[in-house]
Design a protein around this motif. Structure first.
Motif, PDB file in Angstrom:
ATOM      1  N   TYR A   1       0.859  -1.185   0.000  1.00  0.00           N
ATOM      2  CA  TYR A   1       0.000   0.000   0.000  1.00  0.00           C
ATOM      3  C   TYR A   1       0.888   1.224   0.000  1.00  0.00           C
ATOM      4  CZ  TYR A   1      -3.249  -3.587   1.597  1.00  0.00           C
ATOM      5  OH  TYR A   1      -4.002  -4.722   1.709  1.00  0.00           O
TER       6      TYR A   1
ATOM      7  N   VAL B   1       4.007  -5.066   1.612  1.00  0.00           N
ATOM      8  CA  VAL B   1       3.402  -6.014   2.563  1.00  0.00           C
ATOM      9  C   VAL B   1       3.697  -7.455   2.149  1.00  0.00           C
ATOM     10  CG1 VAL B   1       1.212  -6.879   3.464  1.00  0.00           C
ATOM     11  CG2 VAL B   1       1.583  -4.410   3.270  1.00  0.00           C
TER      12      VAL B   1
ATOM     13  N   ARG C   1      -1.051 -15.165  11.438  1.00  0.00           N
ATOM     14  CA  ARG C   1      -1.614 -14.242  12.433  1.00  0.00           C
ATOM     15  C   ARG C   1      -2.119 -12.956  11.787  1.00  0.00           C
ATOM     16  NH1 ARG C   1       2.688 -16.308  16.141  1.00  0.00           N
ATOM     17  NH2 ARG C   1       4.078 -15.058  14.892  1.00  0.00           N
ATOM     18  N   ASN C   2      -2.812 -12.154  12.561  1.00  0.00           N
ATOM     19  CA  ASN C   2      -3.321 -10.869  12.086  1.00  0.00           C
ATOM     20  C   ASN C   2      -2.202 -10.014  11.516  1.00  0.00           C
ATOM     21  OD1 ASN C   2      -6.026 -11.069  12.540  1.00  0.00           O
ATOM     22  ND2 ASN C   2      -5.952 -10.167  14.600  1.00  0.00           N
ATOM     23  N   GLY C   3      -2.486  -9.372  10.397  1.00  0.00           N
ATOM     24  CA  GLY C   3      -1.545  -8.412   9.831  1.00  0.00           C
ATOM     25  C   GLY C   3      -0.409  -9.030   9.041  1.00  0.00           C
ATOM     26  N   MET C   4      -0.449 -10.345   8.794  1.00  0.00           N
ATOM     27  CA  MET C   4       0.657 -11.015   8.106  1.00  0.00           C
ATOM     28  C   MET C   4       0.558 -10.937   6.583  1.00  0.00           C
ATOM     29  SD  MET C   4       2.843 -11.891  10.158  1.00  0.00           S
ATOM     30  CE  MET C   4       2.973 -11.762  11.927  1.00  0.00           C
ATOM     31  N   GLY C   5      -0.646 -10.556   6.093  1.00  0.00           N
ATOM     32  CA  GLY C   5      -0.773 -10.356   4.645  1.00  0.00           C
ATOM     33  C   GLY C   5      -1.777 -11.262   3.937  1.00  0.00           C
ATOM     34  N   LYS C   6      -2.673 -11.901   4.688  1.00  0.00           N
ATOM     35  CA  LYS C   6      -3.635 -12.810   4.056  1.00  0.00           C
ATOM     36  C   LYS C   6      -4.632 -12.044   3.176  1.00  0.00           C
ATOM     37  CE  LYS C   6      -4.998 -14.331   8.045  1.00  0.00           C
ATOM     38  NZ  LYS C   6      -4.186 -13.415   8.885  1.00  0.00           N
ATOM     39  N   THR C   7      -5.232 -11.002   3.750  1.00  0.00           N
ATOM     40  CA  THR C   7      -6.201 -10.219   2.971  1.00  0.00           C
ATOM     41  C   THR C   7      -5.509  -9.523   1.801  1.00  0.00           C
ATOM     42  OG1 THR C   7      -7.661  -9.916   4.853  1.00  0.00           O
ATOM     43  CG2 THR C   7      -7.843  -8.285   3.111  1.00  0.00           C
ATOM     44  N   THR C   8      -4.300  -9.045   2.032  1.00  0.00           N
ATOM     45  CA  THR C   8      -3.549  -8.402   0.950  1.00  0.00           C
ATOM     46  C   THR C   8      -3.287  -9.404  -0.175  1.00  0.00           C
ATOM     47  OG1 THR C   8      -2.544  -6.943   2.588  1.00  0.00           O
ATOM     48  CG2 THR C   8      -1.455  -7.064   0.451  1.00  0.00           C
TER      49      THR C   8
ATOM     50  N   ARG D   1      -6.467  -9.713  -2.116  1.00  0.00           N
ATOM     51  CA  ARG D   1      -6.683  -8.514  -2.944  1.00  0.00           C
ATOM     52  C   ARG D   1      -5.776  -8.526  -4.165  1.00  0.00           C
ATOM     53  NH1 ARG D   1      -6.402  -4.529   2.005  1.00  0.00           N
ATOM     54  NH2 ARG D   1      -8.534  -4.682   2.797  1.00  0.00           N
TER      55      ARG D   1
END
Ligand SMILES: Nc1ncnc2c1ncn2[C@@H]1O[C@H](COP(=O)(O)OP(=O)(O)O)[C@@H](O)[C@H]1O
Ligand SMILES: [Mg+2]
Length: 228
Positions: A11, A16, A35-42, A45
């Motif tokens: 971003y 990321v 874990r949270n913030g590791m880049g799964k949603t990214t 996308r």
């Protein structure tokens, strides 16, 4: 069917994803863990074209999708159930389903067969549905595109245990019908029962891959990459 190789994305100025790669075969269920913030949603996308790739390749049946807009990737078979559901709040259940309908196979009636509750609510607006009903609608809407690969980003997040169980049962049914699925979720136990293999993401890189049995036999990996 899907081959992801060396993807980098981020971003603005902050990178990321540094090197994410994995494959999903037809009919397979693959879990994306981390874990949270590791880049799964990214990652999701970047696959679906909502975020540009800085490098790497996303191929469906050998066809390169990198650089192509989201609608081309949807046509190529990537169907996303996004984090936070994002159903159309001012449209009815039926209108939400019709809005994305494309191709043959899935119909409103078939979605209502999978989620009878949605049938009872078909004239209600998205905004009038419970969180669980919105999630079912988000899944139904993605299925209406007849995806080759259904991608679910935290689809059970924030739902009551019984509704979660309904979503997991639906995913089991879809798998039994041969639907390929890429699933992101926090419930390791449910994922281990459903997924053929797992891809663990740590700080934008693939840190581990393996089968459910291999993951169960490797408590160190779970401790290192998945426990908070
Ligand atoms: N829209 C955004 N703008 C800037 N940074 C973002 C944005 N979305 C996510 N990030 C950052 O990217 C990293 C990965 O986030 P994300 O892919 O959402 O992780 P996960 O889905 O694994 O929890 C995090 O550091 C997060 O803060
Ligand atoms: Mg996420």
């Amino acid at each position: 069917m899907l081959a992801v190789e060396g993807i980098q994305a981020g971003y603005g100025g902050s990178q990321v994803l540094f090197d994410v790669g994995f494959t999903v075969e037809a009919g397979e269920v693959v879990a994306l863990l981390g874990r949270n913030g590791m880049g799964k949603t990214t990652t999701v996308r970047a696959l679906t074209g909502l975020l540009p790739l800085q490098a790497g390749s996303v191929r469906m049946d050998g066809h390169e999708l990198a650089g192509r807009p989201p609608f081309v990737r949807a046509r190529a078979g990537l169907g996303l159930v996004p984090e936070g559901r994002q159903v159309f709040l001012t449209l009815s259940v039926t209108e939400n389903l019709v809005a994305t309908a494309r191709g043959r196979g899935w119909t409103q009636a078939r979605v209502f067969g999978l989620f009878p509750r949605l049938a009872e609510r078909k004239r209600h607006q998205g905004s009038q549905l419970s969180g669980g009903e919105q999630q079912m609608l988000a899944i139904g809407r993605a299925l209406m595109t007849n995806p080759r690969l259904l991608i679910l980003d935290e689809a059970t997040e924030g739902l009551a245990p019984l509704v979660r169980a309904e979503i997991w049962a639906c995913l089991r049914d879809l798998k039994a019908e041969g639907q390929a699925i890429l699933v992101i979720d926090k419930n390791l136990k449910a994922l281990a029962a459903l997924a053929d293999h797992h891809v663990v993401i740590e700080k934008g890189r693939v840190a581990w891959t393996g089968t459910s049995d291999a993951l169960a036999a490797d408590p160190g990996t779970v401790e290192r990459f998945l426990h908070v």
